[in-house]
Design an enzyme around this catalytic site. Structure first.
Site, PDB file in Angstrom:
ATOM      1  N   ASN A 128      -9.999   0.278  -0.127  1.00  0.00           N
ATOM      2  CA  ASN A 128      -8.535   0.379  -0.170  1.00  0.00           C
ATOM      3  C   ASN A 128      -8.040  -0.212  -1.497  1.00  0.00           C
ATOM      4  O   ASN A 128      -8.124  -1.424  -1.700  1.00  0.00           O
ATOM      5  CB  ASN A 128      -7.965  -0.394   1.023  1.00  0.00           C
ATOM      6  CG  ASN A 128      -6.449  -0.342   1.098  1.00  0.00           C
ATOM      7  OD1 ASN A 128      -5.785   0.073   0.150  1.00  0.00           O
ATOM      8  ND2 ASN A 128      -5.907  -0.769   2.216  1.00  0.00           N
ATOM      9  N   HIS A 152      -3.139   7.728   1.832  1.00  0.00           N
ATOM     10  CA  HIS A 152      -3.546   6.387   1.412  1.00  0.00           C
ATOM     11  C   HIS A 152      -4.919   6.121   2.032  1.00  0.00           C
ATOM     12  O   HIS A 152      -5.177   6.484   3.175  1.00  0.00           O
ATOM     13  CB  HIS A 152      -2.523   5.361   1.886  1.00  0.00           C
ATOM     14  CG  HIS A 152      -2.986   3.951   1.706  1.00  0.00           C
ATOM     15  ND1 HIS A 152      -3.504   3.502   0.505  1.00  0.00           N
ATOM     16  CD2 HIS A 152      -3.048   2.901   2.566  1.00  0.00           C
ATOM     17  CE1 HIS A 152      -3.853   2.227   0.649  1.00  0.00           C
ATOM     18  NE2 HIS A 152      -3.585   1.844   1.877  1.00  0.00           N
ATOM     19  N   CYS A 179       0.809  -1.226   0.000  1.00  0.00           N
ATOM     20  CA  CYS A 179       0.000   0.000   0.000  1.00  0.00           C
ATOM     21  C   CYS A 179       0.840   1.273   0.000  1.00  0.00           C
ATOM     22  O   CYS A 179       0.322   2.351  -0.275  1.00  0.00           O
ATOM     23  CB  CYS A 179      -0.973   0.004   1.172  1.00  0.00           C
ATOM     24  SG  CYS A 179      -2.216  -1.296   1.031  1.00  0.00           S
TER      25      CYS A 179
HETATM   26  N1  COA Z   1     -18.213  -7.628   9.711  1.00  0.00           N
HETATM   27  C1  COA Z   1     -18.637  -7.852  10.969  1.00  0.00           C
HETATM   28  N2  COA Z   1     -17.803  -8.155  11.977  1.00  0.00           N
HETATM   29  C2  COA Z   1     -16.500  -8.230  11.696  1.00  0.00           C
HETATM   30  C3  COA Z   1     -15.989  -7.992  10.409  1.00  0.00           C
HETATM   31  C4  COA Z   1     -16.906  -7.695   9.396  1.00  0.00           C
HETATM   32  N3  COA Z   1     -16.525  -7.445   8.127  1.00  0.00           N
HETATM   33  N4  COA Z   1     -14.662  -8.127  10.447  1.00  0.00           N
HETATM   34  C5  COA Z   1     -14.332  -8.421  11.715  1.00  0.00           C
HETATM   35  N5  COA Z   1     -15.431  -8.490  12.471  1.00  0.00           N
HETATM   36  C6  COA Z   1     -15.551  -8.778  13.898  1.00  0.00           C
HETATM   37  C7  COA Z   1     -14.393  -9.552  14.424  1.00  0.00           C
HETATM   38  O1  COA Z   1     -14.570 -10.942  14.215  1.00  0.00           O
HETATM   39  C8  COA Z   1     -14.421  -9.205  15.897  1.00  0.00           C
HETATM   40  O2  COA Z   1     -15.372  -9.994  16.527  1.00  0.00           O
HETATM   41  P1  COA Z   1     -15.069 -10.624  17.973  1.00  0.00           P
HETATM   42  O3  COA Z   1     -14.854  -9.433  18.863  1.00  0.00           O
HETATM   43  O4  COA Z   1     -16.297 -11.401  18.251  1.00  0.00           O
HETATM   44  O5  COA Z   1     -13.833 -11.441  17.799  1.00  0.00           O
HETATM   45  C9  COA Z   1     -14.940  -7.764  15.922  1.00  0.00           C
HETATM   46  O6  COA Z   1     -15.540  -7.572  14.635  1.00  0.00           O
HETATM   47  C10 COA Z   1     -13.863  -6.749  16.140  1.00  0.00           C
HETATM   48  O7  COA Z   1     -12.771  -7.037  15.288  1.00  0.00           O
HETATM   49  P2  COA Z   1     -11.500  -6.135  15.257  1.00  0.00           P
HETATM   50  O8  COA Z   1     -10.551  -6.708  14.258  1.00  0.00           O
HETATM   51  O9  COA Z   1     -11.004  -5.874  16.609  1.00  0.00           O
HETATM   52  O10 COA Z   1     -12.156  -4.785  14.712  1.00  0.00           O
HETATM   53  P3  COA Z   1     -11.499  -3.386  14.553  1.00  0.00           P
HETATM   54  O11 COA Z   1     -12.295  -2.375  15.259  1.00  0.00           O
HETATM   55  O12 COA Z   1     -10.025  -3.446  14.821  1.00  0.00           O
HETATM   56  O13 COA Z   1     -11.701  -3.128  13.013  1.00  0.00           O
HETATM   57  C11 COA Z   1     -10.422  -3.214  10.985  1.00  0.00           C
HETATM   58  C12 COA Z   1     -11.141  -4.012  12.078  1.00  0.00           C
HETATM   59  C13 COA Z   1      -9.793  -4.181  10.011  1.00  0.00           C
HETATM   60  C14 COA Z   1     -11.460  -2.352  10.292  1.00  0.00           C
HETATM   61  C15 COA Z   1      -9.366  -2.312  11.649  1.00  0.00           C
HETATM   62  O14 COA Z   1      -8.565  -3.079  12.515  1.00  0.00           O
HETATM   63  C16 COA Z   1      -8.479  -1.665  10.652  1.00  0.00           C
HETATM   64  O15 COA Z   1      -8.915  -0.844   9.864  1.00  0.00           O
HETATM   65  N6  COA Z   1      -7.191  -1.975  10.690  1.00  0.00           N
HETATM   66  C17 COA Z   1      -6.245  -1.419   9.762  1.00  0.00           C
HETATM   67  C18 COA Z   1      -6.386  -2.141   8.491  1.00  0.00           C
HETATM   68  C19 COA Z   1      -5.662  -1.490   7.384  1.00  0.00           C
HETATM   69  O16 COA Z   1      -5.582  -0.293   7.313  1.00  0.00           O
HETATM   70  N7  COA Z   1      -5.134  -2.315   6.504  1.00  0.00           N
HETATM   71  C20 COA Z   1      -4.543  -1.918   5.318  1.00  0.00           C
HETATM   72  C21 COA Z   1      -3.275  -1.228   5.550  1.00  0.00           C
HETATM   73  S1  COA Z   1      -2.646  -0.818   3.998  1.00  0.00           S
END
Ligand code: COA
Length: 324
Positions: A281, A251, A114
């Site tokens: 993304n 980004h 990315c």
């Molecule tokens: N729909 C519903 N629930 C979902 C889900 C979806 N698409 N994806 C994950 N969950 C659930 C998980 O299973 C978890 O459930 P649990 O608590 O029962 O285990 C809960 O939601 C929380 O998951 P978590 O990963 O802690 O959520 P978060 O608030 O951290 O959000 C992201 C997840 C991926 C949106 C966030 O971590 C993020 O944006 N991270 C950076 C990612 C990024 O920028 N990547 C690219 C970099 S180039």
């Protein structure tokens, strides 16, 4: 007098097919409300079979050249960032060279996930300032839909396909922050964090073409810290104050990360170019796509100071300060 790499034109390409969150929720245990609340994403564009990284990269490049009023004979080099190439080799950049009908110069790919566009811009800028080339197309083109595990709700909802490009030409500057062009680029990587965001295979492994694996929480944690550092670094290197930044073109991974950076630089919401809601993304394509949109609709104008930043698999991250 110094040489500055000036952005003369920017362009983008998005596949016609749009997939909404509701459509994804039909096949995955997710919801439009969850995706919007956690990421700001409403929809993404998904490539048709013929829309490869080279196909989309060439379309974005044509658009950037059109905006610049330039032709393929005005291009010395193509630097293309992708982690979803058409083939292991030749480079997607040389496929783009052929699609453009470009019979001269040279072309190669850069792989930094990315952060790819910032890396490609840094490489092209260095070549222009060194005199290796006098002009370059810098392209980010990605088809993440082909490396996603469509049964994994934690990653499948986050990405989209597309391509963006800028046409750079060597110009003259005074070596000051008032110069038009790339003022500085800042690159970083930390290999020991390679396992928080990666693809678990590649063309070098017959048993495993690979799909994207991510520890979202860890990536988020590193992103807010590292991107804030990269922003400070870019401003300090140019003796500029955050109040002098006209635009943030970040980004586009997650609206919450974008918001954290906006607050860090103390910009108004309307000074941040946001596409993550409509594109999701698009990895290396996200910054040039956002830039092309904001230049195209007249928001970003010649003379504006634009700060770009990105973080991605590697970990890789970086920033660029550019006066349009
Ligand atoms: N729909 C519903 N629930 C979902 C889900 C979806 N698409 N994806 C994950 N969950 C659930 C998980 O299973 C978890 O459930 P649990 O608590 O029962 O285990 C809960 O939601 C929380 O998951 P978590 O990963 O802690 O959520 P978060 O608030 O951290 O959000 C992201 C997840 C991926 C949106 C966030 O971590 C993020 O944006 N991270 C950076 C990612 C990024 O920028 N990547 C690219 C970099 S180039």
């Amino acid at each position: 007098m110094v040489i500055r790499s000036q952005i003369i034109g920017a362009g983008g390409y998005l596949p016609a097919r749009v997939v909404t969150n509701d459509e994804l929720a039909k096949q995955l245990d997710t919801s439009d409300a969850w995706i919007q609340e956690r990421t700001g994403i409403r929809q993404r564009h998904i490539a048709a079979p013929e829309e490869t990284a080279a196909f989309m990269g060439a379309a974005a490049a044509r658009s950037a050249l059109r905006e610049a009023g330039a032709g393929v004979d005005d291009v010395d080099a193509i630097v293309l960032a992708t982690t979803t190439p058409d083939q292991a080799f030749p480079a997607t950049a040389v496929r783009v060279q052929a699609l453009l009908g470009m019979k001269r110069g040279f072309a190669f790919d850069v792989s930094a996930a990315c952060s790819g566009f910032i890396y490609a811009l840094a490489v092209a800028d260095a070549m222009l300032r060194a005199g290796t080339a006098r002009s370059a197309l810098v392209i980010g083109s990605e088809v993440y839909s082909r490396i996603l595990d469509w049964s994994d709700r934690s990653t499948a909802v986050l990405f989209g396909d597309g391509a963006g490009a800028v046409y750079l030409r060597a110009g003259k500057g005074e070596g000051l922050g008032t110069d038009r062009g790339v003022l500085s680029t800042h690159l970083h990587s930390q290999g020991e964090l390679g396992d928080i965001l990666y693809v678990d295979g590649a063309v070098g492994r017959r048993d495993r073409p690979g799909t994207l694996v991510m520890n979202g929480r860890e990536v988020f944690r590193h992103a807010v810290v590292r991107l804030a550092e990269a922003v400070d670094e870019a401003l300090l290197a140019n003796g500029l104050d955050r109040g002098q930044v006209d635009w943030l073109v970040p980004h586009q991974a997650n609206m919450r990360i974008i918001e954290a950076m906006r607050r860090k630089i103390a910009l108004r919401p309307e000074q941040v170019v946001v596409t993550v809601d409509r594109h999701a993304n698009t990895s290396a394509a996200s910054i040039p796509l956002a830039l092309a949109e904001a230049v195209g609709d007249g928001r970003i104008r010649s003379g504006d100071l634009v700060l770009m930043e990105a973080l991605g698999g590697g970990l890789t991250w970086g920033s660029a300060l550019v006066r349009l």
